[in-house]
Design a protein around this motif. Structure first.
Motif, PDB file in Angstrom:
ATOM      1  N   MET A   1       0.848  -1.163   0.000  1.00  0.00           N
ATOM      2  CA  MET A   1       0.000   0.000   0.000  1.00  0.00           C
ATOM      3  C   MET A   1       0.896   1.229   0.000  1.00  0.00           C
ATOM      4  N   LYS A   2       0.802   2.005  -1.061  1.00  0.00           N
ATOM      5  CA  LYS A   2       1.550   3.255  -1.131  1.00  0.00           C
ATOM      6  C   LYS A   2       0.750   4.335  -0.425  1.00  0.00           C
ATOM      7  N   LEU A   3       1.366   4.948   0.558  1.00  0.00           N
ATOM      8  CA  LEU A   3       0.712   5.977   1.361  1.00  0.00           C
ATOM      9  C   LEU A   3       1.193   7.348   0.906  1.00  0.00           C
ATOM     10  N   PRO A  33      -6.059  10.187   9.736  1.00  0.00           N
ATOM     11  CA  PRO A  33      -7.083   9.128   9.755  1.00  0.00           C
ATOM     12  C   PRO A  33      -6.973   8.149   8.581  1.00  0.00           C
ATOM     13  N   TYR A  34      -6.634   8.644   7.417  1.00  0.00           N
ATOM     14  CA  TYR A  34      -6.523   7.791   6.242  1.00  0.00           C
ATOM     15  C   TYR A  34      -5.273   6.912   6.301  1.00  0.00           C
ATOM     16  N   ILE A  35      -4.170   7.534   6.661  1.00  0.00           N
ATOM     17  CA  ILE A  35      -2.904   6.797   6.715  1.00  0.00           C
ATOM     18  C   ILE A  35      -2.926   5.756   7.826  1.00  0.00           C
ATOM     19  N   GLU A  36      -3.403   6.127   8.993  1.00  0.00           N
ATOM     20  CA  GLU A  36      -3.448   5.168  10.096  1.00  0.00           C
ATOM     21  C   GLU A  36      -4.395   4.010   9.793  1.00  0.00           C
ATOM     22  N   THR A  37      -5.496   4.275   9.116  1.00  0.00           N
ATOM     23  CA  THR A  37      -6.426   3.210   8.730  1.00  0.00           C
ATOM     24  C   THR A  37      -5.748   2.227   7.780  1.00  0.00           C
ATOM     25  N   CYS A  38      -5.004   2.744   6.815  1.00  0.00           N
ATOM     26  CA  CYS A  38      -4.294   1.876   5.866  1.00  0.00           C
ATOM     27  C   CYS A  38      -3.216   1.056   6.559  1.00  0.00           C
ATOM     28  N   ILE A  39      -2.476   1.680   7.470  1.00  0.00           N
ATOM     29  CA  ILE A  39      -1.424   0.954   8.189  1.00  0.00           C
ATOM     30  C   ILE A  39      -2.039  -0.139   9.061  1.00  0.00           C
ATOM     31  N   GLU A  40      -3.155   0.163   9.696  1.00  0.00           N
ATOM     32  CA  GLU A  40      -3.836  -0.855  10.503  1.00  0.00           C
ATOM     33  C   GLU A  40      -4.310  -2.013   9.633  1.00  0.00           C
ATOM     34  N   PHE A  42      -3.157  -2.945   6.508  1.00  0.00           N
ATOM     35  CA  PHE A  42      -2.124  -3.648   5.750  1.00  0.00           C
ATOM     36  C   PHE A  42      -0.872  -3.973   6.559  1.00  0.00           C
ATOM     37  N   GLY A  43      -0.613  -3.242   7.619  1.00  0.00           N
ATOM     38  CA  GLY A  43       0.595  -3.438   8.409  1.00  0.00           C
ATOM     39  C   GLY A  43       1.788  -2.736   7.775  1.00  0.00           C
ATOM     40  N   VAL A  44       2.807  -2.467   8.572  1.00  0.00           N
ATOM     41  CA  VAL A  44       3.971  -1.732   8.080  1.00  0.00           C
ATOM     42  C   VAL A  44       4.799  -2.539   7.086  1.00  0.00           C
ATOM     43  N   LYS A  45       4.657  -3.856   7.107  1.00  0.00           N
ATOM     44  CA  LYS A  45       5.411  -4.680   6.157  1.00  0.00           C
ATOM     45  C   LYS A  45       4.805  -4.639   4.757  1.00  0.00           C
ATOM     46  N   ARG A  46       3.593  -4.083   4.642  1.00  0.00           N
ATOM     47  CA  ARG A  46       2.959  -3.972   3.333  1.00  0.00           C
ATOM     48  C   ARG A  46       2.515  -2.540   3.043  1.00  0.00           C
ATOM     49  N   ALA A  47       3.152  -1.571   3.698  1.00  0.00           N
ATOM     50  CA  ALA A  47       2.822  -0.160   3.489  1.00  0.00           C
ATOM     51  C   ALA A  47       4.111   0.645   3.382  1.00  0.00           C
ATOM     52  N   MET A  48       4.051   1.715   2.604  1.00  0.00           N
ATOM     53  CA  MET A  48       5.228   2.579   2.452  1.00  0.00           C
ATOM     54  C   MET A  48       4.791   4.013   2.185  1.00  0.00           C
ATOM     55  N   PHE A  49       5.505   4.948   2.782  1.00  0.00           N
ATOM     56  CA  PHE A  49       5.258   6.354   2.495  1.00  0.00           C
ATOM     57  C   PHE A  49       5.823   6.679   1.124  1.00  0.00           C
ATOM     58  N   GLU A  50       5.114   7.520   0.391  1.00  0.00           N
ATOM     59  CA  GLU A  50       5.578   7.969  -0.919  1.00  0.00           C
ATOM     60  C   GLU A  50       4.959   9.325  -1.212  1.00  0.00           C
ATOM     61  N   SER A  51       5.511  10.000  -2.197  1.00  0.00           N
ATOM     62  CA  SER A  51       4.913  11.269  -2.599  1.00  0.00           C
ATOM     63  C   SER A  51       4.456  11.160  -4.039  1.00  0.00           C
ATOM     64  N   GLU A  80       9.166   0.034  12.838  1.00  0.00           N
ATOM     65  CA  GLU A  80       7.990   0.406  12.036  1.00  0.00           C
ATOM     66  C   GLU A  80       8.305   1.581  11.116  1.00  0.00           C
ATOM     67  N   LYS A  81       9.015   2.574  11.654  1.00  0.00           N
ATOM     68  CA  LYS A  81       9.403   3.731  10.834  1.00  0.00           C
ATOM     69  C   LYS A  81      10.310   3.302   9.686  1.00  0.00           C
ATOM     70  N   ASP A  82      11.267   2.438   9.986  1.00  0.00           N
ATOM     71  CA  ASP A  82      12.174   1.949   8.949  1.00  0.00           C
ATOM     72  C   ASP A  82      11.386   1.268   7.827  1.00  0.00           C
ATOM     73  N   ALA A  83      10.400   0.469   8.193  1.00  0.00           N
ATOM     74  CA  ALA A  83       9.582  -0.206   7.187  1.00  0.00           C
ATOM     75  C   ALA A  83       8.825   0.814   6.337  1.00  0.00           C
ATOM     76  N   LEU A  84       8.181   1.768   6.963  1.00  0.00           N
ATOM     77  CA  LEU A  84       7.354   2.737   6.237  1.00  0.00           C
ATOM     78  C   LEU A  84       8.170   3.686   5.365  1.00  0.00           C
TER      79      LEU A  84
END
Length: 98
Positions: A1-3, A33-40, A42-51, A80-84
């Protein structure tokens, strides 16, 4: 999940109409609210911050986007931060750091 991509005008935020660009604190409040919902979900192992930069440039700077992500992730563990912020992307895109 690209955040990311949340600074685009088509999502209904009015940041582009304000006399001053939003701060990272304002973006973190709006996006949390949107980002935290996605992280919950998918989990940090399947989520990443992006622009979605440069299209996001219409509302704020690249630095402000990533500072907003840092604010959202502030209470998370270093793992968790390292993963994201990097590990998930490295694994998904099979990138090796030299």
């Amino acid at each position: 999940m690209k955040l990311g991509g949340l600074a685009m005008c088509l999502l209904g935020y009015d940041f582009h109409q304000r006399p001053m660009p939003p701060s990272s604190e304002e973006l973190a409040t709006a996006w949390r609210p949107y980002i935290e919902t996605c992280i919950e979900a998918f989990g940090v192992k399947r989520a990443m911050f992006e622009s979605n930069f440069p299209p996001d440039k219409g509302q704020c700077s690249y630095q402000v986007i990533f500072n907003a992500f840092k604010r959202i992730a502030a209470s998370m563990s270093e793992t968790e931060k390292d993963a994201l912020f990097s590990k998930t992307a490295r694994e998904v895109y099979r990138l090796e750091l030299a």
